[in-house]
Design a protein around this motif. Sequence first.
Motif, PDB file in Angstrom:
ATOM      1  N   ASP A 134     -17.664   3.576  10.200  1.00 30.34           N
ATOM      2  CA  ASP A 134     -17.921   3.661   9.038  1.00 30.34           C
ATOM      3  C   ASP A 134     -17.322   5.064   8.575  1.00 30.34           C
ATOM      4  O   ASP A 134     -17.785   5.364   7.261  1.00 30.34           O
ATOM      5  CB  ASP A 134     -19.339   3.541   8.634  1.00 30.34           C
ATOM      6  N   LEU A 135     -16.845   5.900   9.219  1.00 32.57           N
ATOM      7  CA  LEU A 135     -16.443   7.247   9.115  1.00 32.57           C
ATOM      8  C   LEU A 135     -15.203   7.313   8.068  1.00 32.57           C
ATOM      9  O   LEU A 135     -15.158   8.338   7.205  1.00 32.57           O
ATOM     10  CB  LEU A 135     -16.314   8.074  10.037  1.00 32.57           C
ATOM     11  N   LEU A 136     -14.569   6.227   8.277  1.00 28.14           N
ATOM     12  CA  LEU A 136     -13.137   6.329   7.494  1.00 28.14           C
ATOM     13  C   LEU A 136     -12.816   5.237   6.315  1.00 28.14           C
ATOM     14  O   LEU A 136     -13.267   4.303   6.474  1.00 28.14           O
ATOM     15  CB  LEU A 136     -11.819   6.098   8.662  1.00 28.14           C
ATOM     16  N   HIS A 137     -12.302   5.912   5.299  1.00 25.99           N
ATOM     17  CA  HIS A 137     -11.947   4.918   4.371  1.00 25.99           C
ATOM     18  C   HIS A 137     -10.322   5.322   4.102  1.00 25.99           C
ATOM     19  O   HIS A 137      -9.963   6.487   3.770  1.00 25.99           O
ATOM     20  CB  HIS A 137     -12.645   5.307   2.893  1.00 25.99           C
ATOM     21  N   SER A 138      -9.494   4.158   4.337  1.00 28.79           N
ATOM     22  CA  SER A 138      -8.109   4.495   4.147  1.00 28.79           C
ATOM     23  C   SER A 138      -7.820   3.537   2.623  1.00 28.79           C
ATOM     24  O   SER A 138      -8.199   2.643   2.392  1.00 28.79           O
ATOM     25  CB  SER A 138      -7.353   3.887   5.287  1.00 28.79           C
ATOM     26  N   THR A 139      -6.845   4.349   2.069  1.00 32.26           N
ATOM     27  CA  THR A 139      -6.368   3.775   0.502  1.00 32.26           C
ATOM     28  C   THR A 139      -5.098   4.481   0.573  1.00 32.26           C
ATOM     29  O   THR A 139      -4.339   4.999   1.112  1.00 32.26           O
ATOM     30  CB  THR A 139      -7.545   4.315  -0.456  1.00 32.26           C
ATOM     31  N   SER A 140      -4.624   4.227  -0.760  1.00 31.38           N
ATOM     32  CA  SER A 140      -3.303   4.511  -1.305  1.00 31.38           C
ATOM     33  C   SER A 140      -3.439   5.358  -2.607  1.00 31.38           C
ATOM     34  O   SER A 140      -4.457   4.784  -3.485  1.00 31.38           O
ATOM     35  CB  SER A 140      -2.339   3.473  -1.391  1.00 31.38           C
ATOM     36  N   ALA A 141      -2.738   6.241  -2.931  1.00 30.67           N
ATOM     37  CA  ALA A 141      -2.738   6.675  -4.195  1.00 30.67           C
ATOM     38  C   ALA A 141      -2.482   5.743  -5.244  1.00 30.67           C
ATOM     39  O   ALA A 141      -2.982   5.715  -6.329  1.00 30.67           O
ATOM     40  CB  ALA A 141      -1.562   7.855  -4.553  1.00 30.67           C
ATOM     41  N   LEU A 142      -1.677   4.738  -5.119  1.00 33.94           N
ATOM     42  CA  LEU A 142      -1.104   3.608  -5.767  1.00 33.94           C
ATOM     43  C   LEU A 142      -1.792   2.260  -4.993  1.00 33.94           C
ATOM     44  O   LEU A 142      -1.040   1.956  -4.127  1.00 33.94           O
ATOM     45  CB  LEU A 142       0.321   3.584  -6.215  1.00 33.94           C
ATOM     46  N   ARG A 143      -2.902   1.933  -5.317  1.00 33.69           N
ATOM     47  CA  ARG A 143      -3.716   0.884  -4.417  1.00 33.69           C
ATOM     48  C   ARG A 143      -2.874  -0.362  -4.274  1.00 33.69           C
ATOM     49  O   ARG A 143      -2.726  -0.726  -3.195  1.00 33.69           O
ATOM     50  CB  ARG A 143      -5.189   0.568  -4.923  1.00 33.69           C
ATOM     51  N   TYR A 144      -2.193  -0.814  -5.387  1.00 27.41           N
ATOM     52  CA  TYR A 144      -1.378  -2.010  -5.075  1.00 27.41           C
ATOM     53  C   TYR A 144      -0.047  -1.795  -4.877  1.00 27.41           C
ATOM     54  O   TYR A 144       0.697  -0.846  -5.240  1.00 27.41           O
ATOM     55  CB  TYR A 144      -1.486  -2.906  -6.436  1.00 27.41           C
ATOM     56  N   PRO A 145       0.811  -2.566  -4.066  1.00 26.60           N
ATOM     57  CA  PRO A 145       1.999  -2.451  -3.939  1.00 26.60           C
ATOM     58  C   PRO A 145       3.048  -2.259  -4.866  1.00 26.60           C
ATOM     59  O   PRO A 145       2.870  -2.903  -5.894  1.00 26.60           O
ATOM     60  CB  PRO A 145       2.600  -3.697  -2.895  1.00 26.60           C
ATOM     61  N   VAL A 146       3.861  -1.086  -4.655  1.00 29.42           N
ATOM     62  CA  VAL A 146       4.670  -0.750  -5.885  1.00 29.42           C
ATOM     63  C   VAL A 146       6.165  -1.095  -5.292  1.00 29.42           C
ATOM     64  O   VAL A 146       6.434  -0.503  -4.177  1.00 29.42           O
ATOM     65  CB  VAL A 146       4.677   0.574  -6.456  1.00 29.42           C
ATOM     66  N   PHE A 147       7.178  -1.558  -5.839  1.00 31.75           N
ATOM     67  CA  PHE A 147       8.502  -1.667  -5.471  1.00 31.75           C
ATOM     68  C   PHE A 147       9.371  -1.075  -6.550  1.00 31.75           C
ATOM     69  O   PHE A 147       9.059  -1.280  -7.797  1.00 31.75           O
ATOM     70  CB  PHE A 147       8.667  -3.122  -5.243  1.00 31.75           C
ATOM     71  N   ASN A 148      10.493  -0.470  -6.122  1.00 33.81           N
ATOM     72  CA  ASN A 148      11.751   0.062  -6.978  1.00 33.81           C
ATOM     73  C   ASN A 148      12.945  -0.667  -6.552  1.00 33.81           C
ATOM     74  O   ASN A 148      13.385  -0.507  -5.391  1.00 33.81           O
ATOM     75  CB  ASN A 148      11.618   1.405  -6.626  1.00 33.81           C
ATOM     76  N   ASN A 149      13.477  -1.453  -7.304  1.00 33.06           N
ATOM     77  CA  ASN A 149      14.733  -2.181  -7.417  1.00 33.06           C
ATOM     78  C   ASN A 149      14.335  -3.228  -6.196  1.00 33.06           C
ATOM     79  O   ASN A 149      15.184  -3.343  -5.303  1.00 33.06           O
ATOM     80  CB  ASN A 149      15.797  -1.225  -7.088  1.00 33.06           C
ATOM     81  N   GLY A 150      13.152  -3.676  -6.157  1.00 27.94           N
ATOM     82  CA  GLY A 150      12.738  -4.666  -4.999  1.00 27.94           C
ATOM     83  C   GLY A 150      12.689  -4.192  -3.534  1.00 27.94           C
ATOM     84  O   GLY A 150      12.222  -4.524  -2.930  1.00 27.94           O
ATOM     85  N   LYS A 151      12.658  -2.926  -3.565  1.00 28.85           N
ATOM     86  CA  LYS A 151      12.455  -1.953  -2.242  1.00 28.85           C
ATOM     87  C   LYS A 151      11.149  -1.422  -2.310  1.00 28.85           C
ATOM     88  O   LYS A 151      10.691  -1.039  -3.259  1.00 28.85           O
ATOM     89  CB  LYS A 151      13.557  -1.120  -1.851  1.00 28.85           C
ATOM     90  N   ASN A 152      10.492  -1.198  -1.091  1.00 28.05           N
ATOM     91  CA  ASN A 152       9.326  -0.046  -1.112  1.00 28.05           C
ATOM     92  C   ASN A 152       9.506   1.122  -2.041  1.00 28.05           C
ATOM     93  O   ASN A 152      10.462   1.805  -1.458  1.00 28.05           O
ATOM     94  CB  ASN A 152       9.026   0.247   0.393  1.00 28.05           C
TER      95      ASN A 152
END
Length: 245
Positions: A134-152
């Motif tokens: 329970d020591l770690l929480h992993s996340t993202s600045a942009l929680r949900y996947p973002v794609f640019n021109n169909g690429k990561n």
Amino acid sequence: MKLEIAQMNFVEKLRAEAIKDIYAKVDLMKQEYLIASENNLIVYYAPFDYINKDASVVIVGITPGWTQMEKSFRTAIEELNKGTTLDEAFRKVKSESSFAGSMRFNLINMLDELGLQYKLSLNSTAELFDIDNDLLHSTSALRYPVFNNGKNYTGSLPSPLKSQLLWSQIEANLIPEMNHFTNSLVIPLGKNVDDVFTMLKVTGKLNNNSVLTGFPHPSGANGHRAKQFEMNKAQMKEAIANWNP
């Protein structure tokens, strides 16, 4: 786990998905999971909603890529079909999909070299990634996947600070998420995430947490990783030493 109505709508769609050994982009990058779009940017839902509010360490990437998105759906769908509770299913998603593969290996090596494991009374920071830890929480600045021109989306062109769509996602998800934590060590991965947290701090939107600046992105594709780490290692070790969990 308390979810917003909009999130629950996505979860109901997720429950209706057929179990597959692997999902194609056409299975998941579709209208049913669309959150928002702007020019060439598009944001899709993925089940990354679990928040470990007891965490002492919060590791923040920029956004899940396609590989993480696919694995998150596959894990959640399998678990929910087995009768696992939503909370436990999404917790497993975070454990298995966050910073997987060589990225996790590089991340652990750098954190161990900084001595974070001693501050947490662990043998190695590898233990942070155990599902029952329970020591770690992993996340993202942009929680949900973002794609640019169909690429990561990689965090630049455009910068999250210069995109109305991306900054609105940060305000809607990251800021409330960070408010769950106090006196935690926040580790932004790479300059683009560092810039986001600098802006949050400057604008008074970051809770009372310690931010470890200067940590390089652990991706194997980051050819400057070792140089960046050595350049900032002394200041990061000092920041960890001064952090009081």
